[in-house]
Design a protein around this motif. Sequence first.
Motif, short mmCIF file in Angstrom:
data_model
loop_
_atom_site.label_atom_id
_atom_site.label_comp_id
_atom_site.label_asym_id
_atom_site.label_seq_id
_atom_site.Cartn_x
_atom_site.Cartn_y
_atom_site.Cartn_z
N VAL A 256 0.85 -1.19 0.00
CA VAL A 256 0.00 0.00 0.00
C VAL A 256 0.89 1.24 0.00
O VAL A 256 1.85 1.33 0.77
CB VAL A 256 -0.93 0.01 1.22
N LEU A 257 0.55 2.20 -0.85
CA LEU A 257 1.33 3.43 -1.00
C LEU A 257 0.45 4.63 -0.71
O LEU A 257 -0.73 4.67 -1.06
CB LEU A 257 1.87 3.55 -2.42
N ARG B 185 5.75 11.18 -21.32
CA ARG B 185 6.41 12.03 -20.31
C ARG B 185 5.60 12.04 -19.02
O ARG B 185 6.16 12.07 -17.92
CB ARG B 185 6.60 13.44 -20.85
N LEU B 186 4.28 12.02 -19.16
CA LEU B 186 3.40 11.95 -17.98
C LEU B 186 3.69 10.69 -17.18
O LEU B 186 3.78 10.72 -15.94
CB LEU B 186 1.95 11.97 -18.44
N LEU B 187 3.88 9.55 -17.88
CA LEU B 187 4.19 8.29 -17.20
C LEU B 187 5.53 8.37 -16.49
O LEU B 187 5.69 7.84 -15.38
CB LEU B 187 4.19 7.14 -18.21
N ALA B 188 6.49 9.04 -17.09
CA ALA B 188 7.81 9.16 -16.45
C ALA B 188 7.71 9.90 -15.12
O ALA B 188 8.33 9.50 -14.12
CB ALA B 188 8.78 9.88 -17.39
N VAL B 189 6.91 10.97 -15.09
CA VAL B 189 6.73 11.72 -13.84
C VAL B 189 5.95 10.87 -12.83
O VAL B 189 6.24 10.86 -11.63
CB VAL B 189 6.00 13.06 -14.10
N LEU B 190 4.95 10.13 -13.33
CA LEU B 190 4.17 9.25 -12.46
C LEU B 190 5.08 8.23 -11.79
O LEU B 190 4.97 7.97 -10.58
CB LEU B 190 3.08 8.56 -13.28
N ARG B 191 6.00 7.65 -12.55
CA ARG B 191 6.93 6.66 -11.99
C ARG B 191 7.82 7.30 -10.93
O ARG B 191 8.11 6.70 -9.89
CB ARG B 191 7.77 6.04 -13.11
N ASP B 192 8.28 8.52 -11.18
CA ASP B 192 9.09 9.23 -10.19
C ASP B 192 8.32 9.45 -8.89
O ASP B 192 8.86 9.29 -7.79
CB ASP B 192 9.56 10.58 -10.74
N ARG C 107 8.02 6.25 -6.79
CA ARG C 107 9.23 5.96 -6.01
C ARG C 107 9.30 6.79 -4.74
O ARG C 107 9.87 6.36 -3.74
CB ARG C 107 10.48 6.21 -6.87
N ALA C 108 8.70 7.98 -4.77
CA ALA C 108 8.77 8.88 -3.61
C ALA C 108 7.61 8.66 -2.64
O ALA C 108 7.56 9.31 -1.59
CB ALA C 108 8.77 10.33 -4.09
N SER C 109 6.68 7.75 -2.96
CA SER C 109 5.49 7.57 -2.13
C SER C 109 5.80 6.68 -0.92
O SER C 109 6.31 5.57 -1.08
CB SER C 109 4.37 6.92 -2.95
N PRO C 110 5.47 7.15 0.29
CA PRO C 110 5.70 6.32 1.48
C PRO C 110 4.85 5.05 1.44
O PRO C 110 3.71 5.06 0.98
CB PRO C 110 5.25 7.24 2.64
N GLN C 111 5.43 3.97 1.93
CA GLN C 111 4.70 2.70 2.02
C GLN C 111 3.95 2.64 3.35
O GLN C 111 4.38 3.17 4.36
CB GLN C 111 5.67 1.53 1.90
#
Length: 248
Positions: free
Chosen positions: A95-96, A122-129, A132-136
């Motif tokens: 869960v994120l 490009r939208l997907l690239a930002v989404l992926r970033d 990665r920064a989302s707390p678990q």
Amino acid sequence: MSNIRHTPTAPTRAKVLSAGERIDAHRHDDHQIVYAGSGVLAVTTNAGTWFAPGNRAIWVPAGTAHAHRAHGHLDLYLVGLPADDNPLGLDAPTVLTVGPLLRELILAYTRDPDDDSPERRRLLAVLRDQLRASPQQPLRLPTPTDPRLAAVCALVHADPADPRTLAALGAATGVAERTLSRLFRHEFGMTFPQWRTQSRLYHALRLLAEDTPVTVVAHRCGWSSASAFIDVFRRSFGYTPGTHNRRA
């Protein structure tokens, strides 16, 4: 899980589920991000149930057999990623936390799944970033494998307000408290009080999704007072239960 449907490609799309609606067990060859824009989403595998209110998403790794269930009206947003694209490096459902930016990225990316423009890539690239920064978040109810542990868990699930101690529950099922305590730590990696809080929070989210008043939810889920429930809920989700449906 039996009769597991195999859908090789994990879809990217938005979907509405009515309260109580299910998506039966299936698996993808891709990873998938499952976001509950409203209501409460439960994703179940053989290992347990992960639950997400409206500001959480669930990462489902490629190959994981899983089923969905909606609690309350559920606006479901699905993002599929190829098996070789794992920005989180996770091999188990997780869960994120979904912040405002990630939420808008998910909504925008699922709006037109057939769009293959450079702008959408490009939208997907930002989404992926942002992923990665989302707390678990440890919002999971593991499935017990030991029948002694399963018997105690079933009693608590049947009545979240049951105030009995682990010793009393053990006496009711014929298992020593020390044995049960060891089983909770060995199978779930948590103590009985920690697991019971997770169970009560899951039941509380389900009741809130049905528009049950906060004081009634607190009572049905075993908190001594509404204020005690509100405190635990706020520490777990970052907002109060009274604002839960408004946020969703």
